[in-house]
Write a protein that holds these residues in place. Structure first.
Motif, PDB file in Angstrom:
ATOM      1  N   LEU A 272      -6.034  -0.180   9.451  1.00 22.63           N
ATOM      2  CA  LEU A 272      -7.083  -1.059   9.520  1.00 22.63           C
ATOM      3  C   LEU A 272      -8.328  -0.447   8.560  1.00 22.63           C
ATOM      4  N   ALA A 273      -8.010   0.771   8.037  1.00 17.77           N
ATOM      5  CA  ALA A 273      -8.929   0.820   7.443  1.00 17.77           C
ATOM      6  C   ALA A 273      -8.145  -0.442   5.472  1.00 17.77           C
ATOM      7  N   PHE A 274      -7.547  -0.706   6.055  1.00 18.69           N
ATOM      8  CA  PHE A 274      -7.260  -2.180   4.518  1.00 18.69           C
ATOM      9  C   PHE A 274      -8.209  -3.030   4.706  1.00 18.69           C
ATOM     10  N   VAL A 275      -8.203  -3.423   6.148  1.00 19.01           N
ATOM     11  CA  VAL A 275      -8.778  -4.736   6.816  1.00 19.01           C
ATOM     12  C   VAL A 275     -10.127  -4.000   6.783  1.00 19.01           C
ATOM     13  N   ALA A 276     -10.807  -3.755   7.689  1.00 17.02           N
ATOM     14  CA  ALA A 276     -12.010  -2.732   6.762  1.00 17.02           C
ATOM     15  C   ALA A 276     -12.346  -3.324   5.667  1.00 17.02           C
ATOM     16  N   THR A 277     -11.592  -2.298   4.277  1.00 17.57           N
ATOM     17  CA  THR A 277     -12.186  -2.820   2.962  1.00 17.57           C
ATOM     18  C   THR A 277     -12.345  -3.449   2.537  1.00 17.57           C
TER      19      THR A 277
ATOM     20  N   VAL B 245      -2.007   0.573  -4.504  1.00 18.43           N
ATOM     21  CA  VAL B 245      -1.930   0.765  -2.944  1.00 18.43           C
ATOM     22  C   VAL B 245      -1.224   0.190  -2.081  1.00 18.43           C
ATOM     23  N   VAL B 246      -1.357  -0.947  -1.886  1.00 18.90           N
ATOM     24  CA  VAL B 246      -0.696  -1.887  -1.092  1.00 18.90           C
ATOM     25  C   VAL B 246       0.241  -2.050  -1.428  1.00 18.90           C
ATOM     26  N   ALA B 247       1.002  -2.576  -1.823  1.00 21.45           N
ATOM     27  CA  ALA B 247       2.322  -2.332  -3.511  1.00 21.45           C
ATOM     28  C   ALA B 247       3.090  -0.738  -3.007  1.00 21.45           C
ATOM     29  N   ALA B 248       2.443   0.328  -3.171  1.00 23.19           N
ATOM     30  CA  ALA B 248       3.220   1.037  -3.081  1.00 23.19           C
ATOM     31  C   ALA B 248       3.661   1.631  -1.756  1.00 23.19           C
TER      32      ALA B 248
ATOM     33  N   VAL C 244       7.846  10.527   8.355  1.00 22.40           N
ATOM     34  CA  VAL C 244       7.156  10.423   7.631  1.00 22.40           C
ATOM     35  C   VAL C 244       7.134   9.945   6.848  1.00 22.40           C
ATOM     36  N   LEU C 245       7.776   8.855   5.800  1.00 23.38           N
ATOM     37  CA  LEU C 245       7.991   7.826   5.136  1.00 23.38           C
ATOM     38  C   LEU C 245       7.150   6.760   5.730  1.00 23.38           C
ATOM     39  N   VAL C 246       7.468   6.382   6.578  1.00 22.09           N
ATOM     40  CA  VAL C 246       7.311   5.261   7.026  1.00 22.09           C
ATOM     41  C   VAL C 246       5.757   5.513   7.683  1.00 22.09           C
ATOM     42  N   GLY C 247       5.090   6.880   8.123  1.00 25.18           N
ATOM     43  CA  GLY C 247       4.028   6.855   8.718  1.00 25.18           C
ATOM     44  C   GLY C 247       2.826   6.743   7.679  1.00 25.18           C
ATOM     45  N   LEU C 248       3.738   7.549   6.842  1.00 26.25           N
ATOM     46  CA  LEU C 248       2.322   7.405   5.403  1.00 26.25           C
ATOM     47  C   LEU C 248       2.511   5.931   4.782  1.00 26.25           C
TER      48      LEU C 248
ATOM     49  N   ALA D  95      -5.041   7.255   6.592  1.00 26.24           N
ATOM     50  CA  ALA D  95      -5.720   5.887   6.593  1.00 26.24           C
ATOM     51  C   ALA D  95      -7.075   6.162   5.992  1.00 26.24           C
ATOM     52  N   PRO D  96      -7.942   7.101   6.256  1.00 27.11           N
ATOM     53  CA  PRO D  96      -9.116   7.355   5.565  1.00 27.11           C
ATOM     54  C   PRO D  96      -8.438   7.557   4.451  1.00 27.11           C
ATOM     55  N   PHE D  97      -7.876   8.327   3.608  1.00 31.53           N
ATOM     56  CA  PHE D  97      -7.479   8.621   3.137  1.00 31.53           C
ATOM     57  C   PHE D  97      -7.064   7.090   1.558  1.00 31.53           C
ATOM     58  N   ALA D  98      -6.256   6.572   2.620  1.00 37.24           N
ATOM     59  CA  ALA D  98      -6.290   5.514   1.513  1.00 37.24           C
ATOM     60  C   ALA D  98      -6.935   4.321   1.116  1.00 37.24           C
ATOM     61  N   ALA D  99      -7.933   4.734   2.276  1.00 39.49           N
ATOM     62  CA  ALA D  99      -9.590   3.779   1.835  1.00 39.49           C
ATOM     63  C   ALA D  99     -10.075   4.574   0.668  1.00 39.49           C
ATOM     64  N   ALA D 100      -9.677   5.731   0.812  1.00 39.43           N
ATOM     65  CA  ALA D 100     -10.551   6.569   0.160  1.00 39.43           C
ATOM     66  C   ALA D 100     -10.207   6.504  -1.808  1.00 39.43           C
TER      67      ALA D 100
END
Length: 450
Positions: free
Chosen positions: A137-142, A96-99, A126-130, A81-86
């Motif tokens: 929810l970091a996506f929501v915050a962004t 990011v969301v499409a990938a 691994v795959l679904v976790g990533l 999550a934090p790396f996705a937000a960055a």
């Protein structure tokens, strides 16, 4: 007879201008697309509890082994999550969301070919976790941080409820598919649902209001976004380094770890198997868990509305305390049929399921400013760490003792502890703002009664 020429009153243009219908702000379109994307990714969140017993029956893997795959998923779901937000700051939300949705589809679809438990961990874990971690929810915050000034708490609640809506939509369907056609059909449905959302995200999910020449919803000025020049990993780790020096970060992270343990890790993963242990059909138990999701939508949206008006610290304390009480009485409510007392628990617990998210997001924004979304990503990582520990721990408790009772009691006690941690934030209510990037869009201070 002389005729006087018709003269249009000067006030007509103003009257016509005033009566013209207001244009819908694009922030609401972005929020709607984000909601649909979260629903599409949430299909997998409903899958583990439905597939636990079918996988155990077909492959004879211990429940602890299957729960370990769920734990890997939950852990990566949080740590990503934090790396996705960055990454969203660096490369854009849309990419990011499409990938992420594509990765969820691949991980779920490939499970139909697995023959060994490590493949379950690789796909589910691994795959679904990533993938789901990048849709966390970091996506929501962004999204709310970029597009909304007014109604942030309410929109945060609605988007957070997207996960519950996904659970509501998918749980009964998946349980029915597993019963009629086997678990592989359910895995393929989840993969297809995630793929269907990708074109919508790519077409309609915008990055910043300034890209359209507009201010965020509720603001009066267009503010050019500050796009970070550094790498996403450096930004995420830098935000963690600075936030970790503050007391509020640790209080929020510890409370949210308990939140994850008592929701996704325990109830989300083990409620259906626990009900099945008491003779309840799996489809009935799945329906109850879906009902939790239904009331979670109501509770989370209401929590967002309350967060716009009241102190988030008090809200968190109340939510955790009420959750602890409900979990302490749960072991005595399981039966072969759906009793009224269980329905009361489902309604009560559902209203509280992720009501903690809007006040936690608000506090991260208050304490950490422009880095609030990234810092919330780390707080959410703690949430998923707690969920991972609880998912595996409850599986071990069931394997060793033959019952889940101890797991429910420990979860109830931990929730009461989380309430105390949240109230400790009241002792130092003043902001301890930590900035790792300039504040580009902060038109006004956060207000509890806005």
């Amino acid at each position: 007879m002389a005729f006087r020429p018709l003269v249009r009153p000067a006030r007509w243009p103003q009257t016509l201008l005033v009566s013209r219908p207001a244009r819908l702000h694009p922030a609401w379109i972005v929020a709607a697309v984000a909601f649909v994307a979260l629903v599409g990714a949430a299909g997998f969140r409903a899958t583990p509890s439905v597939l636990l017993h079918p996988l155990h029956a077909e492959f004879r893997w211990p429940l602890a082994t299957i729960s370990a795959a769920v734990s890997v998923n939950l852990l990566l779901y949080g740590l990503t999550a934090p790396f996705a937000a960055a990454l969203m700051d660096r490369f854009g939300i849309r990419r990011v969301v499409a990938a992420a949705l594509t990765m969820v589809a691949a991980g779920s679809g490939l499970t139909v070919f697995m023959t060994a438990s490590w493949q379950l961990i690789a796909c589910w874990g691994v795959l679904v976790g990533l993938g789901t971690g990048s849709m966390a929810l970091a996506f929501v915050a962004t999204v709310t941080g970029r597009w909304f000034v007014h109604r942030r708490g309410l929109v945060t609640g609605v988007l957070t409820a997207g996960g519950a809506a996904g659970q509501l939509v998918f749980l009964p369907l998946l349980a029915m598919l597993v019963g009629a056609y086997g678990w592989r059909s359910a895995a393929l449905v989840v993969a297809g649902a995630a793929l269907l959302v990708v074109p919508l995200v790519w077409r309609l999910l915008r990055e910043y209001p300034a890209d359209l020449g507009l201010p965020p919803y509720g603001a009066s000025e267009v503010v050019e976004p500050v796009r970070p020049a550094g790498g996403a990993a450096a930004r995420a780790l830098g935000a963690l380094t600075q936030a970790a020096r503050t007391r509020p970060f640790w209080l929020l992270a510890a409370g949210f770890a308990i939140c994850g343990a008592t929701t996704n890790g325990l109830v989300g993963t083990h409620f259906i198997p626990a009900a099945h242990d008491h003779g309840m059909p799996q489809t009935t138990a799945a329906g109850l868990l879906a009902l939790v999701g239904l009331f979670d939508i109501v509770g989370t949206i209401a929590s967002g509305w309350l967060t716009d008006r009241y102190d988030p610290r008090l809200l968190l304390g109340a939510y955790y305390a009420l959750r602890g009480g409900s979990l302490l009485v749960l072991p005595g409510l399981f039966a072969a049929t759906t009793e009224p007392s269980m329905l009361v628990f489902v309604i009560f617990y559902g209203l509280d399921w992720v009501a903690t998210v809007p006040p936690t997001v608000a506090l991260c924004r208050e304490y950490f400013g422009a880095s609030g979304a990234v810092v919330f990503g780390w707080v959410f990582a703690a949430h998923q760490l707690g969920a991972a520990v609880a998912a595996t721990g409850a599986g071990l408790v069931r394997d060793q003792l033959g019952t889940y009772h101890l797991a429910w009691y420990v979860a109830g006690a931990l929730s009461v502890g989380a309430a105390l941690l949240s109230l400790m934030l009241l002792r130092r209510r003043g902001a301890v703002l930590v900035e790792t990037a300039p504040v580009a869009a902060a038109p006004k201070a956060w207000s509890y009664r806005d």
